[in-house]
Design a protein around this motif. Structure first.
Motif, mmCIF file in Angstrom:
data_model
loop_
_atom_site.group_PDB
_atom_site.id
_atom_site.type_symbol
_atom_site.label_atom_id
_atom_site.label_comp_id
_atom_site.label_asym_id
_atom_site.label_seq_id
_atom_site.Cartn_x
_atom_site.Cartn_y
_atom_site.Cartn_z
ATOM 1 N N GLU A 99 0.786 -1.198 0.033
ATOM 2 C CA GLU A 99 -0.070 0.051 -0.033
ATOM 3 C C GLU A 99 0.895 1.272 -0.204
ATOM 4 O OE1 GLU A 99 -3.386 2.301 2.729
ATOM 5 O OE2 GLU A 99 -3.156 -0.074 2.686
ATOM 6 N N LEU A 100 1.898 1.291 0.717
ATOM 7 C CA LEU A 100 2.946 2.341 0.807
ATOM 8 C C LEU A 100 3.305 2.707 -0.476
ATOM 9 C CD1 LEU A 100 4.188 4.311 2.565
ATOM 10 C CD2 LEU A 100 6.330 2.820 2.765
ATOM 11 N N LEU A 101 3.763 1.741 -1.393
ATOM 12 C CA LEU A 101 4.188 1.777 -2.586
ATOM 13 C C LEU A 101 3.234 2.238 -3.714
ATOM 14 C CD1 LEU A 101 6.687 0.982 -4.331
ATOM 15 C CD2 LEU A 101 5.550 -0.983 -5.357
ATOM 16 N N ALA A 102 1.924 1.688 -3.458
ATOM 17 C CA ALA A 102 0.749 2.308 -4.351
ATOM 18 C C ALA A 102 0.547 3.691 -3.955
ATOM 19 C CB ALA A 102 -0.417 1.451 -3.925
ATOM 20 N N ARG A 103 0.596 4.312 -2.810
ATOM 21 C CA ARG A 103 0.370 5.724 -2.312
ATOM 22 C C ARG A 103 1.569 6.549 -2.963
ATOM 23 N NH1 ARG A 103 -3.407 7.113 1.351
ATOM 24 N NH2 ARG A 103 -4.482 5.234 2.711
ATOM 25 N N ALA A 104 2.669 6.050 -3.035
ATOM 26 C CA ALA A 104 3.733 6.599 -3.711
ATOM 27 C C ALA A 104 3.717 6.904 -5.090
ATOM 28 C CB ALA A 104 5.265 5.995 -3.436
ATOM 29 N N ILE A 105 2.980 5.966 -5.667
ATOM 30 C CA ILE A 105 2.761 5.939 -7.245
ATOM 31 C C ILE A 105 1.583 7.269 -7.412
ATOM 32 C CG2 ILE A 105 1.809 4.875 -9.281
ATOM 33 C CD1 ILE A 105 2.723 2.210 -8.225
ATOM 34 N N HIS A 106 0.799 7.012 -6.469
ATOM 35 C CA HIS A 106 -0.572 8.160 -6.705
ATOM 36 C C HIS A 106 -0.032 9.547 -6.567
ATOM 37 C CE1 HIS A 106 -4.329 9.878 -6.329
ATOM 38 N NE2 HIS A 106 -4.042 10.521 -5.206
ATOM 39 N N HIS A 107 0.770 9.650 -5.478
ATOM 40 C CA HIS A 107 1.321 10.949 -5.145
ATOM 41 C C HIS A 107 2.534 11.397 -6.045
ATOM 42 C CE1 HIS A 107 -1.328 11.864 -1.615
ATOM 43 N NE2 HIS A 107 -0.938 10.703 -1.490
ATOM 44 N N SER A 108 2.700 10.591 -7.018
ATOM 45 C CA SER A 108 4.022 10.898 -7.707
ATOM 46 C C SER A 108 3.433 11.030 -9.233
ATOM 47 C CB SER A 108 5.203 10.063 -7.848
ATOM 48 O OG SER A 108 5.676 10.143 -6.574
#
Length: 461
Positions: free
Chosen positions: A179-188
């Motif tokens: 989930e942390l990786l998914a959030r990083a994708i979204h916020h980038s």
């Protein structure tokens, strides 16, 4: 409280002075300039929050000044004043980026109200920038801790994926940070200002998951007392993170496939289809390839999801990151529990690095915090570590494979692994299948293929 900084620009000395006195009485810091050129020079020397400029001035006009301020100092809000108010000049000023446009003579109360609105607008912008910076710090790629080559390769591919709208499938064991990786994708991504909506497909009963995802109409089933928006609709123009996608039923997989292919949803109890624009990031700890072979996951959906496949390595495959993670989590834990003097000797680090961490980063963080809370003295000792860290790993838990020069039989190894898993789980096929990360149907098929049978003396649990 810091006073707001205002620059008044007008070629009329008396009006400039009147405005300056009025605004200073209201508590603002006010400076003045007689021309656009003088104002630009002053802006190079001092930071201002707001510029109030006359439209008609000798040399460069207020519109010229406005355009240069917006270009060189985009953080400054500009209000235009003029004695020649027309619709055309108002439109020109607003198109050039003015916050507002007032005609002379300006009533003091009207000017005060516009300035208050302008500064409130500026405050909100600054809050958004501050929030954005904190989100970048919290959810950016730099927050995914580690320096190992295995992790950095994944992050490099993830950064490239973030610049697209393609669907992403993240595979990784529990606790690796999917989930942390998914959030990083979204916020980038370009969708960073839109919603990031999370739903765990394994945590919601299957009969309720469709309603949670797609929404429903009032009266469509017992208990549907009102219309409900689904998570997909909430994520419109943003990102939908489907955690544990492998737990989704085949019926829902069909509807999800339509969403990806057609960009539309159909709520429960409605015959109308609604268009949505959602980027999907899915994650799973299961082997979806095996599930496709087993018939429990649609092959066409798998390939739609895995346009960009990413695999987060488990902690045991990036052991060089463990000391860094232990130090990071230990510092956070000390601050959290108020034990700033607590010390962790480097001699204890091998106990952390040789453990396999089946719960991965999440387990490591929890263990470090537990140690910080329960340590008896200001220096952690071996006795403060959990018993499973102190003891040597049992040979019974290790699968030893003899790779002889003459070669090995893969079928024999698979048969042995299945037998060992079944023994470990008391010959409970459901538990053994979960332990091997395959479906029960696949386990039964492979048991029959290899002739694996329960001993007569064993009892089914």
């Amino acid at each position: 409280m810091t006073r707001s900084q205002i620059l008044v620009v007008d070629d009329d000395d008396s009006l400039r002075r009147v405005l300056q006195v009025q605004l200073e009485q209201e508590g603002y810091f006010v400076a003045s300039a007689a021309s656009a050129q003088q104002a630009l020079s002053m802006l190079q020397l001092r930071s201002y929050d707001l510029v109030i400029a006359d439209l008609k001035m000798p040399g460069e006009s207020g519109i010229d000044l406005l355009k240069q301020v917006r270009s060189q100092h985009p953080e400054i809000v500009v209000i235009i004043l003029t004695a020649f108010g027309t619709v055309e000049t108002a439109v020109e000023a607003m198109k050039a980026g003015a916050f507002d446009y007032l005609t002379k003579p300006v009533h003091p109360d009207e000017l005060s109200l516009v300035i208050a609105r302008a500064l409130e607008h500026l405050r909100l912008i600054n809050e958004v920038h501050s929030l954005r910076a904190s989100l970048d710090e919290k959810y950016g790629f730099e927050h995914i801790l580690g320096r190992s080559r295995a992790l950095l390769q994944v992050l490099e591919a993830t950064a490239r994926a973030a610049r697209t709208n393609s669907t992403v499938l993240v595979h990784g064991e529990t606790g690796t940070g999917k989930e942390l990786l998914a959030r990083a994708i979204h916020h980038s991504s370009a969708r960073r200002d839109r919603p990031f909506v999370v739903i765990n497909c394994g945590a919601i009963p299957k009969e309720l998951l469709e309603s949670e995802l797609f929404g429903h109409r009032r009266g469509s089933f017992t208990g549907a007392v009102s219309d409900k928006r689904g998570k997909i609709e909430m994520a419109d123009r943003g990102t939908l993170f489907l955690d544990e996608i492998g737990e989704m039923s085949l019926e829902l997989q069909v509807k999800l496939l339509r969403l990806i292919q057609e960009g539309e949803i159909e709520k429960i109890g409605s015959e109308a289809r609604e268009q949505v624009d959602v980027r999907i990031i899915a994650a799973t700890h299961r082997d979806l390839h095996a599930m496709v072979e087993d018939g429990t996951f649609r092959e066409d959906l798998y390939y739609r999801l895995a346009v960009i496949p990413l695999s987060l390595p488990p902690l045991r495959e990036r052991a060089e990151d463990i000391p860094f993670l232990v130090e990071h989590f230990f510092k956070k834990a000390k601050d959290k529990v108020g034990r700033g003097d607590l010390a962790l000797p480097s001699a204890l680090m091998p106990y952390f690095t040789r453990y396999r961490w089946p719960g991965n980063v999440r387990e490591l963080q929890n263990v470090v915090e537990r140690i910080a809370v329960l340590a008896h003295n200001n220096e952690i000792t071996l006795h403060d570590l959990p018993e499973f860290l102190r003891r040597e790993k049992s040979s019974d838990d290790a699968l030893e494979i003899d790779l002889s020069p003459q070669g090995v039989s893969l079928e024999a190894i698979e048969k042995e692994l299945i037998s060992r898993a079944l023994e470990k789980c008391g010959w409970n096929q459901t538990q053994a299948a979960r332990y091997l990360d395959i479906s029960r149907k696949t386990l039964i098929y492979r048991m029959e293929r290899h002739g694996v049978k329960r001993p007569q003396t064993s009892q089914v649990s």
